[in-house]
Design an enzyme around this catalytic site. Structure first.
Site, PDB file in Angstrom:
ATOM      1  N   ARG A  68       0.822 -48.970  20.940  1.00 42.20           N
ATOM      2  CA  ARG A  68       1.607 -49.219  19.722  1.00 42.20           C
ATOM      3  C   ARG A  68       2.796 -48.269  19.733  1.00 42.20           C
ATOM      4  NH1 ARG A  68       1.972 -46.758  14.600  1.00 42.20           N
ATOM      5  NH2 ARG A  68       2.183 -48.151  12.811  1.00 42.20           N
ATOM      6  N   LEU A  69       3.988 -48.803  19.915  1.00 42.17           N
ATOM      7  CA  LEU A  69       5.197 -47.978  19.967  1.00 42.17           C
ATOM      8  C   LEU A  69       5.649 -47.694  18.545  1.00 42.17           C
ATOM      9  CD1 LEU A  69       7.201 -49.578  22.929  1.00 42.17           C
ATOM     10  CD2 LEU A  69       5.261 -48.008  22.969  1.00 42.17           C
ATOM     11  N   ASP A  70       5.283 -46.516  18.056  1.00 37.46           N
ATOM     12  CA  ASP A  70       5.521 -46.164  16.663  1.00 37.46           C
ATOM     13  C   ASP A  70       7.002 -45.882  16.415  1.00 37.46           C
ATOM     14  OD1 ASP A  70       4.564 -45.183  13.963  1.00 37.46           O
ATOM     15  OD2 ASP A  70       5.489 -43.344  14.733  1.00 37.46           O
ATOM     16  N   ALA A  71       7.538 -46.503  15.357  1.00 44.05           N
ATOM     17  CA  ALA A  71       8.914 -46.250  14.905  1.00 44.05           C
ATOM     18  C   ALA A  71       9.931 -46.389  16.035  1.00 44.05           C
ATOM     19  CB  ALA A  71       9.011 -44.850  14.268  1.00 44.05           C
ATOM     20  N   VAL A  72       9.674 -47.303  16.956  1.00 42.65           N
ATOM     21  CA  VAL A  72      10.500 -47.409  18.153  1.00 42.65           C
ATOM     22  C   VAL A  72      11.927 -47.837  17.836  1.00 42.65           C
ATOM     23  CG1 VAL A  72       9.842 -49.796  18.655  1.00 42.65           C
ATOM     24  CG2 VAL A  72      10.487 -48.263  20.531  1.00 42.65           C
TER      25      VAL A  72
END
Length: 566
Positions: free
Chosen positions: A222-226
């Site tokens: 899960r790429l957070d705040a990408v």
């Protein structure tokens, strides 16, 4: 090389590329992913949880979580998203102070490996920022490496008015360094310092972390705040082309290391911008369906699905190899940015007022004119659905189950917040203790107490738990609920939210009818065009339909899954 040339056009990118390949060990074992391959089917169901949402005495929380999931969801839940399980300084894990460690109060890497052996493990790659207590930032303050050149410095005299932010705190943090006071970029707050991806050394560090997570059994990233990771002064610093290229680069590296690994982008932004992270099936495998929670809650509290239906008709079918990640509750809140352009201001105001009446709190973001605007509603989903815009009523349980029945049937992979599965209500004490609104929906249960409530037939926790388990089991058995199966919106008025799903082999059709109002609704079977040569049955109630010209009445918040195959 192509990815890096776009991101760093002024640099010699061959050594950078070779370093990334070595870090991911692609020089030793490079696999070939298949384009447009679906890595999921209708049996995929996810649960979202903190590592310490369930506690027991004398046992690390990760062991307790593993035991709880094994005991209560055998053959039902196959994917677990454990929210950041690393050492951190704030934001309940999203200010990571050590990316390569498991937070000792939770357990250790052996606990993570055991969970990943039994479930598809989803983990956060907190990619935009690190904690102010991370070694990189403490080194930055001392002028040492690694870290000295890892952060974004900006002259506070620069015009930053176009920058889009999800917070109201000042964007820049004054920081003492051997070079004097510098001002570093902080999108989310002064304890979360943005990383400078314009420096390829930062990218290399992140890729090294990805390699470790793969080794520890993480399959879903899960790429957070990408959306915020690349900055160019004079722009809004959101969804820039370099950001998309970095996502494509990470996709290339990850899927050549493990063709079964999946990238999910977490981009809590307006719907059209969110959709862009599919790329051409070469960026995210899955995107969070951020518009679904606010639109669905709005439909259920107003008794009108017009906005939800209009949105569903506008959503493009995901290409094979990509799909939506559907959720209606999370550790954060009900985001309001994803309904910009979908709900008008008066509808949003009515929704906010209703949620406040049910105990919800509002978090804000700063606009470029210095004013603040509601960013998200913080409330447990069970309490969010305790009534309608007219006030509380007796339909809370039915309304709550209806919401999840809709999520389970829609195109995409369904993800349950653990607290929704057990009917957790607003936790005002935790919110007061932690001093931020999001804590209202981050309760920590003692395992024994929760098990007792789940075993008590009179408890709403028991009723929620068993009704949702049954729906999950039904969904997993239906090929028409494959995440990429055909979906069409049906038009049965504003009080019945309906859509049709058809399996990839076209053998099964399911007509999904949901009364989203507190009044009975009558629907003619002729209106949904059931094929008379087939035998039709509601999978939820087991009722069969022989007369294609008959009418059926749906009770308030009743769901029908009318199928020609069971």
């Amino acid at each position: 090389m192509d990815h890096l040339t776009f991101i760093y056009p002024e640099l010699d990118i061959e050594p950078i590329a070779q370093n990334l390949i070595r870090t991911m060990r692609l020089d030793e074992d490079c696999q070939s992913p298949l384009a447009h391959k679906n890595l999921w089917d209708q049996t995929d169901i996810a649960v979202i949880t903190y590592g310490n949402s369930i506690l027991s005495d004398n046992q690390p929380p990760l062991k307790t979580l593993h035991h709880f999931l094994q005991a209560h969801f055998p053959m039902l839940i196959n994917t677990v998203h454990i929210l950041p399980f690393f050492p951190y300084s704030s934001d309940d894990g999203f200010a990571v102070s050590a990316y390569k460690q498991v937070d000792p109060p939770l357990g250790d890497w052996s606990d993570i490996l055991r969970i990943s052996a039994d479930f598809h493990l989803m983990a956060d790659l907190v990619i935009n920022h690190c904690s102010a207590q991370h070694e990189w930032f403490t080194n930055y303050q001392k002028g040492k490496s690694p870290g000295r050149d890892f952060f974004v410095e900006v002259d506070p005299k620069e015009d930053l008015s176009k920058v889009v932010r999800p917070r109201v705190t000042p964007l820049l943090r004054a920081t003492s360094t051997p070079r004097g006071t510098q001002h570093v970029w902080c999108t989310f707050g002064h304890d979360q310092i943005d990383l400078n991806f314009a420096n390829p050394k930062v990218l290399a560090k992140i890729v090294d972390i990805i390699r470790l997570y793969l080794d520890m059994g993480v399959r879903i990233f899960r790429l957070d705040a990408v959306a915020f990771i690349w900055k160019i002064l004079g722009t809004n610093c959101l969804n820039l082309e370099e950001t998309h290229e970095i996502v494509r680069l990470l996709r290339t590296l990850i899927e050549h290391a493990d063709p079964n690994a999946v990238i999910i982008t977490e981009t809590n932004i307006p719907n059209r911008e969110n959709l862009s992270y599919f790329g051409n099936a070469n960026e995210a495998h899955c995107i969070y369906n951020f518009s679904l929670p606010p639109l669905l809650v709005n439909s259920l509290v107003t008794g009108n699905c017009r906005y939800l239906k209009n949105w569903l008709m506008s959503m493009p079918p995901a290409q094979n190899g990509t799909t939506y990640f559907n959720f209606i509750a999370s550790h954060d809140g009900i985001g309001l940015r994803p309904v910009e352009g979908l709900l008008d201001d008066s509808e949003q105001e009515a929704l906010i007022q209703t949620m406040e009446n049910f105990g919800g709190q509002i978090s804000w973001r700063a606009l470029d004119d210095g004013s603040n605007k509601p960013y998200e509603i913080n409330i447990s989903l069970f309490d969010a659905l305790k009534g309608t815009t007219a006030g509380e009523d007796d339909w809370q349980l039915e309304r709550f189950v209806c919401a999840h029945a809709i999520m389970l049937a829609l195109e995409g992979i369904p993800a349950f917040y653990l607290h929704s599965l057990v009917g957790t209500t607003n936790d005002y004490e935790r919110m007061k203790e932690h001093g931020h609104n999001r804590a209202i929906n981050r309760r920590q249960w003692q395992e024994q107490e929760l098990n007792e409530r789940l075993a008590d037939p009179e408890s709403h926790h028991h009723k929620v738990f068993h009704k949702l388990r049954r729906l999950i089991k039904l969904r997993r058995e239906q090929p028409a609920f494959h995440p990429n199966a055909t979906q069409f919106t049906l038009h049965l008025g504003d009080h019945v939210f309906a859509f049709w799903r058809q399996s990839l082999d076209r053998r099964q059709s399911i007509f999904c009818l949901n009364n989203i109002s507190d009044q009975p609704q009558t629907v003619s079977l002729n209106a949904i065009n059931l094929i008379g040569t087939d035998t039709w049955k509601d999978l939820v109630s087991d009722a069969t339909f022989d007369d294609m010209l008959a009418s059926i009445t749906l009770d308030p918040y009743q769901t029908l899954w009318i199928s020609n195959r069971w």
